[in-house]
Design a protein around this motif. Sequence first.
Motif, PDB file in Angstrom:
ATOM      1  N   SER A 237     -11.909  15.420  -1.420  1.00  9.02           N
ATOM      2  CA  SER A 237     -12.418  14.048  -1.386  1.00  9.02           C
ATOM      3  C   SER A 237     -11.290  13.031  -1.546  1.00  9.02           C
ATOM      4  N   ALA A 238     -10.169  13.436  -2.124  1.00  3.94           N
ATOM      5  CA  ALA A 238      -9.021  12.543  -2.249  1.00  3.94           C
ATOM      6  C   ALA A 238      -8.379  12.278  -0.893  1.00  3.94           C
ATOM      7  N   CYS A 239      -8.648  13.124   0.083  1.00  4.29           N
ATOM      8  CA  CYS A 239      -8.081  12.966   1.423  1.00  4.29           C
ATOM      9  C   CYS A 239      -9.104  12.460   2.430  1.00  4.29           C
ATOM     10  N   LYS A 240     -10.335  12.323   2.058  1.00  2.00           N
ATOM     11  CA  LYS A 240     -11.367  11.829   2.973  1.00  2.00           C
ATOM     12  C   LYS A 240     -11.007  10.426   3.429  1.00  2.00           C
ATOM     13  N   GLY A 241     -11.231  10.177   4.686  1.00  5.26           N
ATOM     14  CA  GLY A 241     -10.939   8.849   5.212  1.00  5.26           C
ATOM     15  C   GLY A 241      -9.514   8.683   5.670  1.00  5.26           C
ATOM     16  N   SER A 242      -8.634   9.619   5.307  1.00  8.89           N
ATOM     17  CA  SER A 242      -7.258   9.505   5.779  1.00  8.89           C
ATOM     18  C   SER A 242      -7.188  10.076   7.180  1.00  8.89           C
ATOM     19  N   SER A 243      -6.443   9.455   8.013  1.00 13.11           N
ATOM     20  CA  SER A 243      -6.288   9.927   9.375  1.00 13.11           C
ATOM     21  C   SER A 243      -5.303  11.082   9.398  1.00 13.11           C
ATOM     22  N   SER A 244      -5.701  12.165  10.047  1.00 17.53           N
ATOM     23  CA  SER A 244      -4.819  13.324  10.094  1.00 17.53           C
ATOM     24  C   SER A 244      -3.676  13.131  11.075  1.00 17.53           C
ATOM     25  N   THR A 245      -3.696  12.052  11.846  1.00 17.78           N
ATOM     26  CA  THR A 245      -2.631  11.830  12.822  1.00 17.78           C
ATOM     27  C   THR A 245      -1.571  10.865  12.316  1.00 17.78           C
ATOM     28  N   THR A 246      -1.746  10.298  11.105  1.00 19.25           N
ATOM     29  CA  THR A 246      -0.773   9.329  10.617  1.00 19.25           C
ATOM     30  C   THR A 246       0.500   9.995  10.133  1.00 19.25           C
ATOM     31  N   GLY A 247       0.426  11.289   9.815  1.00 17.50           N
ATOM     32  CA  GLY A 247       1.613  11.979   9.327  1.00 17.50           C
ATOM     33  C   GLY A 247       1.961  11.582   7.910  1.00 17.50           C
ATOM     34  N   GLY A 248       1.029  10.948   7.193  1.00 15.60           N
ATOM     35  CA  GLY A 248       1.251  10.614   5.801  1.00 15.60           C
ATOM     36  C   GLY A 248       2.034   9.336   5.574  1.00 15.60           C
ATOM     37  N   LYS A 249       2.117   8.466   6.555  1.00 13.50           N
ATOM     38  CA  LYS A 249       2.891   7.233   6.395  1.00 13.50           C
ATOM     39  C   LYS A 249       2.038   6.191   5.685  1.00 13.50           C
ATOM     40  N   GLY A 250       2.549   5.665   4.598  1.00 10.97           N
ATOM     41  CA  GLY A 250       1.860   4.608   3.875  1.00 10.97           C
ATOM     42  C   GLY A 250       0.864   5.148   2.874  1.00 10.97           C
ATOM     43  N   LYS A 251       0.753   4.442   1.763  1.00  9.81           N
ATOM     44  CA  LYS A 251      -0.184   4.834   0.721  1.00  9.81           C
ATOM     45  C   LYS A 251      -1.559   4.283   1.059  1.00  9.81           C
ATOM     46  N   LYS A 252      -2.562   5.105   0.933  1.00 10.43           N
ATOM     47  CA  LYS A 252      -3.914   4.710   1.281  1.00 10.43           C
ATOM     48  C   LYS A 252      -4.741   4.549   0.027  1.00 10.43           C
ATOM     49  N   SER A 253      -5.679   3.630   0.046  1.00 10.05           N
ATOM     50  CA  SER A 253      -6.557   3.408  -1.088  1.00 10.05           C
ATOM     51  C   SER A 253      -7.719   4.378  -1.007  1.00 10.05           C
ATOM     52  N   ARG A 254      -7.905   5.172  -2.038  1.00  4.48           N
ATOM     53  CA  ARG A 254      -8.976   6.170  -2.072  1.00  4.48           C
ATOM     54  C   ARG A 254      -9.708   6.072  -3.390  1.00  4.48           C
ATOM     55  N   GLY A 255     -10.900   6.680  -3.450  1.00  5.14           N
ATOM     56  CA  GLY A 255     -11.730   6.618  -4.633  1.00  5.14           C
ATOM     57  C   GLY A 255     -11.173   7.350  -5.836  1.00  5.14           C
ATOM     58  N   THR A 256     -10.309   8.322  -5.655  1.00  8.24           N
ATOM     59  CA  THR A 256      -9.762   9.101  -6.761  1.00  8.24           C
ATOM     60  C   THR A 256      -8.589   8.340  -7.351  1.00  8.24           C
ATOM     61  N   SER A 257      -8.741   7.885  -8.596  1.00 13.35           N
ATOM     62  CA  SER A 257      -7.688   7.068  -9.204  1.00 13.35           C
ATOM     63  C   SER A 257      -6.490   7.925  -9.599  1.00 13.35           C
ATOM     64  N   GLY A 258      -5.308   7.397  -9.359  1.00 17.95           N
ATOM     65  CA  GLY A 258      -4.080   8.073  -9.749  1.00 17.95           C
ATOM     66  C   GLY A 258      -3.661   9.210  -8.834  1.00 17.95           C
ATOM     67  N   VAL A 259      -4.398   9.448  -7.774  1.00 18.33           N
ATOM     68  CA  VAL A 259      -4.064  10.535  -6.858  1.00 18.33           C
ATOM     69  C   VAL A 259      -3.765   9.953  -5.484  1.00 18.33           C
ATOM     70  N   ASP A 260      -2.610  10.287  -4.950  1.00 25.89           N
ATOM     71  CA  ASP A 260      -2.243   9.881  -3.596  1.00 25.89           C
ATOM     72  C   ASP A 260      -2.469  11.091  -2.692  1.00 25.89           C
ATOM     73  N   GLY A 261      -3.734  11.339  -2.361  1.00 21.52           N
ATOM     74  CA  GLY A 261      -4.093  12.525  -1.584  1.00 21.52           C
ATOM     75  C   GLY A 261      -3.713  12.417  -0.129  1.00 21.52           C
ATOM     76  N   GLU A 262      -3.202  13.507   0.405  1.00 22.01           N
ATOM     77  CA  GLU A 262      -2.812  13.566   1.817  1.00 22.01           C
ATOM     78  C   GLU A 262      -2.978  14.997   2.299  1.00 22.01           C
ATOM     79  N   TRP A 263      -3.344  15.169   3.566  1.00 27.27           N
ATOM     80  CA  TRP A 263      -3.462  16.523   4.124  1.00 27.27           C
ATOM     81  C   TRP A 263      -2.073  17.127   4.295  1.00 27.27           C
ATOM     82  N   TYR A 264      -1.936  18.389   3.866  1.00 26.24           N
ATOM     83  CA  TYR A 264      -0.671  19.125   3.919  1.00 26.24           C
ATOM     84  C   TYR A 264      -0.931  20.378   4.746  1.00 26.24           C
ATOM     85  N   TYR A 265      -0.258  20.532   5.863  1.00 23.11           N
ATOM     86  CA  TYR A 265      -0.563  21.559   6.856  1.00 23.11           C
ATOM     87  C   TYR A 265       0.339  22.790   6.760  1.00 23.11           C
ATOM     88  N   ASP A 266      -0.260  23.944   7.064  1.00 24.62           N
ATOM     89  CA  ASP A 266       0.451  25.236   7.167  1.00 24.62           C
ATOM     90  C   ASP A 266       1.354  25.527   5.982  1.00 24.62           C
TER      91      ASP A 266
END
Length: 116
Positions: free
Chosen positions: A55-84
């Motif tokens: 849920s910390a990664c929900k709403g993040s675009s998987s094509t952004t490559g992790g550029k920029g910090k996104k605002s998410r509901g989980t406080s204190g967590v900068d969630g991002e999809w990490y592949y392979d």
Amino acid sequence: MERKTTRRLRSSTVILGGMGALAAALTSCGSEPDKRCVDRNSYDAVNGYRVVDSSACKGSSSTTGGKGKKSRGTSGVDGEWYYDSDVSGRWADYGTFDKSKAADRGGFGCSGSSGG
């Protein structure tokens, strides 16, 4: 003289075996690489990134490559999809945040390039 008998497989056994092989071939040819939601701020030199709830990664675009910090509901967590990545318990390492750089594992009958 001894009579040789050959073992005949039942048609249901042949069908079930064929269906299993077909299912394995189709599922191994997925276009999505393996991914884990990790906290980008939790990197540890020994363990890698801490795996967090998806849920910390929900709403993040998987094509952004992790550029920029996104605002998410989980406080204190900068969630991002990490592949392979290699996953050990609640830690993931040796992966990439860039989906396009994730390994194309490909399966039986898969083409060498991904459709995107």
